[in-house]
Design an enzyme around this catalytic site. Sequence first.
Site, PDB file in Angstrom:
ATOM      1  NE  ARG A  14      -3.241   0.162   2.685  1.00 50.19           N
ATOM      2  CZ  ARG A  14      -4.072  -0.022   3.690  1.00 50.19           C
ATOM      3  NH1 ARG A  14      -4.992  -0.948   3.609  1.00 50.19           N
ATOM      4  NH2 ARG A  14      -3.991   0.717   4.764  1.00 50.19           N
ATOM      5  NE  ARG A  71     -19.191  -2.856  -1.100  1.00 48.62           N
ATOM      6  CZ  ARG A  71     -17.868  -2.747  -0.949  1.00 48.62           C
ATOM      7  NH1 ARG A  71     -17.055  -3.547  -1.606  1.00 48.62           N
ATOM      8  NH2 ARG A  71     -17.380  -1.852  -0.121  1.00 48.62           N
ATOM      9  NE  ARG A 116     -13.810   2.722   1.518  1.00 46.38           N
ATOM     10  CZ  ARG A 116     -15.090   2.809   1.892  1.00 46.38           C
ATOM     11  NH1 ARG A 116     -15.410   3.388   3.027  1.00 46.38           N
ATOM     12  NH2 ARG A 116     -16.043   2.327   1.132  1.00 46.38           N
TER      13      ARG A 116
END
Length: 211
Positions: A83, A117, A161
């Site tokens: 990351r 979702r 995000r």
Amino acid sequence: MGIQGSGKGTQAKLLARDFELEHISVGDVFRWNVQHHTKLGAQVRRTMASGRLVDDDLVESVVRDRLTAHDWNYGFIIDGFPRNARQAEFFLEGYDIDGVINLHLPDEEVQRRVLSRRVCSQCGVDYNLMAHRPARADTCDVCGGALVAREDDNPEALARRVAEYHEQTRPLIEIFERKEYVATIDASASVDEVQAAIRARFDLAAPAEHA
Ligand SMILES: [Zn+2]
């Protein structure tokens, strides 16, 4: 590599299945810990509820532990790691990487996919209101429980995000592009099409028929 909603877990599983690779998913390790109420799980839960990404050091220690299990004789496919630049360097020095799959998805499509979702509040089965709809609205097909959005799937947390992801990922891709084979694949196509594109780029056999 790929942002949330790009289907990287699904694509990784398909490759793992056909090439005897171990699929190492940082997200799955974290989810397991949340579900089993471990100390690590509590830490992860707090971070996700605030819409942030889990701390890099925590991710790194989880991955190091996982790789020392050495249950990946034929290799592994990892998603959710590395990351940051330091982790990428550690990875390049310690492991023989064949390639980096970079699943590209436009931000609007990320929003559309992630915000549709749902998850069952009782049994945890995942639904997607575009692809995998429940038979009855807002109700789990398996147990009849109420379907809810994940705590961290709201537009504000998601926008944060997405921005963090791009900021973190750009330098990583540059590192891998210098040293390795990065295949950037358009992830807005269907699962099968994306899988076929990945295999074409890495000269791998096409998916076998699975009855
Ligand atoms: Zn359910």
